[in-house]
Each structure stands twice: as structure tokens, then as C-alpha cells.
Design a protein around this motif. Structure first.
Motif, mmCIF file in Angstrom:
data_model
loop_
_atom_site.group_PDB
_atom_site.id
_atom_site.type_symbol
_atom_site.label_atom_id
_atom_site.label_comp_id
_atom_site.label_asym_id
_atom_site.label_seq_id
_atom_site.Cartn_x
_atom_site.Cartn_y
_atom_site.Cartn_z
ATOM 1 N N UNK A 110 0.837 -1.193 0.000
ATOM 2 C CA UNK A 110 0.000 0.000 0.000
ATOM 3 C C UNK A 110 0.877 1.251 0.000
ATOM 4 N N UNK A 111 0.366 2.320 -0.583
ATOM 5 C CA UNK A 111 1.100 3.588 -0.616
ATOM 6 C C UNK A 111 1.201 4.244 0.763
ATOM 7 N N UNK A 115 -0.762 1.688 6.721
ATOM 8 C CA UNK A 115 -1.348 0.425 6.251
ATOM 9 C C UNK A 115 -0.267 -0.646 6.209
ATOM 10 N N UNK A 116 0.895 -0.287 5.685
ATOM 11 C CA UNK A 116 1.997 -1.255 5.606
ATOM 12 C C UNK A 116 2.427 -1.718 6.996
ATOM 13 N N UNK A 117 2.479 -0.802 7.946
ATOM 14 C CA UNK A 117 2.866 -1.174 9.310
ATOM 15 C C UNK A 117 1.845 -2.153 9.912
ATOM 16 N N UNK A 118 0.568 -1.899 9.701
ATOM 17 C CA UNK A 118 -0.469 -2.812 10.207
ATOM 18 C C UNK A 118 -0.348 -4.176 9.538
ATOM 19 N N UNK A 154 11.234 0.754 -3.726
ATOM 20 C CA UNK A 154 12.299 1.483 -3.035
ATOM 21 C C UNK A 154 11.710 2.256 -1.856
ATOM 22 N N UNK A 155 12.579 2.931 -1.140
ATOM 23 C CA UNK A 155 12.151 3.785 -0.038
ATOM 24 C C UNK A 155 11.592 3.001 1.132
ATOM 25 N N UNK A 156 10.652 3.633 1.839
ATOM 26 C CA UNK A 156 10.098 2.996 3.034
ATOM 27 C C UNK A 156 9.282 1.753 2.692
ATOM 28 N N UNK A 157 8.715 1.724 1.498
ATOM 29 C CA UNK A 157 7.968 0.532 1.103
ATOM 30 C C UNK A 157 8.920 -0.673 1.042
#
Length: 191
Positions: A110-111, A115-118, A154-157
Motif C-alpha cells: 500500500x502507498x 497500512x503497511x505497518x499494520x 524502493x524507499x520505506x515501502x
């Protein structure tokens, strides 16, 4: 549509944290059998709500609710103890865990970082569940898939994907290796 889901959906769509937390608490308070039944009755609606939501907080809330629908380790324990109070067999439970895992993998891309943390927290429980089920093959496949997914972004994702991969790798270790690694993380060189 399950009646309870009809009650829960508007609360999740509201985006109001108190209302969302009440839903999560309601699901957590259900028996293991009720949660498994609710999963069977409404998981498709959960996915549809996630896909339709423009608001990151709503998507995060849906991810948190989905995670509550599959009470991994308590079900494994009940199955191991041949607990007749739950109305689920191992194959059905495995299917639910696989469906949740697929959903959480999607949410991990997810952007929205919330959401990614959950999703990452939910996947940690899924990994523990696979470990408790002695499903090393699935865990190994997830490590590879998460590595490939991280390489495509890339990045935090990518960071969140790599962290999830490390959680999956951790679940593949023996109990003693996990204990040693936990001590090393906690105490460092002072052991």
C-alpha cells in the motif's frame, strides 16, 4: 452478508478511531469459533472494503480487522489439544491463514505507511502461525517472495518489505536460535 459484518462495515468506513477500536475489541472478544465463522462469512467483503477505500486510515483499520478474524496461535493450540469446542479443522484453518497472508502481502505494498505497518504486524502473527503448524515450506516461499517484492520497490515501502522478510526468516529459526538472537538483540555484547 453476515449480520455482524453489516454492523461493523459502517464503523470501519467512518475512519473514526474509537469506532474502529470498538469493532476490533468486539471481534477479539468473540470465541475462536465465532471469529472463524465470521471470517468465512465476510472475508470477501473485508477485501472489497479495503480495495474501495480511498482513506489510508480506513484501509489500515480493515487490515487490523482482517488480522483479528484469524486467531492464529490460539487456534493452533486448540487444534493441537484436540479441543472440540472450536468448529474448525486444520485444513479450513490453513485456508483461512493462507487467505489472510495473501491479503496482508497485498496491503504491505500500500502507498500509505500506516497500512503497511499494520500489515507487517499482521504478517508477524501469520508467520508465527505457520511456524506453529510446522509449515516451513510456506515460510521459505514467503521469504523469497518478500525479497523479490522488496527488490521491485524502493524507499520505506522496500524497508517495510525487508522487515517483513526478516520476520519470516526469524520464524524459520529453531527455538534455541530465536532465544539466542533475542538475547543478543536485548543485551548485545554484554552477554
Amino acid at each position: 452478508m453476515h449480520q455482524r459484518w453489516s454492523d461493523f462495515a459502517p464503523e470501519l468506513e467512518s475512519g473514526e478511531s474509537d469506532r474502529v477500536n470498538d469493532v476490533i475489541d468486539d471481534i477479539s472478544d468473540m470465541s475462536l469459533s465465532e471469529r472463524c465463522e465470521l471470517f468465512n462469512d465476510c472475508f470477501d467483503e473485508v477485501v472489497q472494503l479495503y480495495e474501495a477505500a480511498d482513506d489510508g486510515y480506513v484501509r489500515q483499520s480493515v487490515v487490523r480487522v482482517a488480522d483479528q478474524l484469524v486467531p492464529g496461535l490460539p487456534i493452533v493450540t486448540a487444534l493441537d489439544n484436540d479441543d472440540r469446542s472450536i468448529d474448525i479443522d486444520e485444513a479450513t484453518f490453513q485456508d483461512q491463514t493462507d487467505a489472510l497472508c495473501g491479503f496482508l502481502l497485498e496491503a504491505l505494498t500500500d502507498d500509505d505507511g500506516r497500512v503497511r505497518q499494520a500489515a507487517k504486524r499482521g504478517l508477524k502473527d501469520v508467520f508465527r502461525t505457520y511456524d506453529a503448524l510446522d509449515d516451513e515450506e510456506t515460510l521459505e516461499a514467503l521469504v523469497i517472495e518478500l525479497d523479490e517484492m522488496a527488490g521491485e520497490t524502493s524507499g520505506t515501502q522496500a524497508k517495510h518489505l525487508r522487515e517483513a522478510r526478516e520476520n519470516a526468516k526469524f520464524s524459520l529459526q529453531s527455538g534455541v536460535a530465536r532465544l539466542v538472537e533475542g538475547f543478543e538483540e536485548e543485551f548485545g555484547d554484554s552477554i
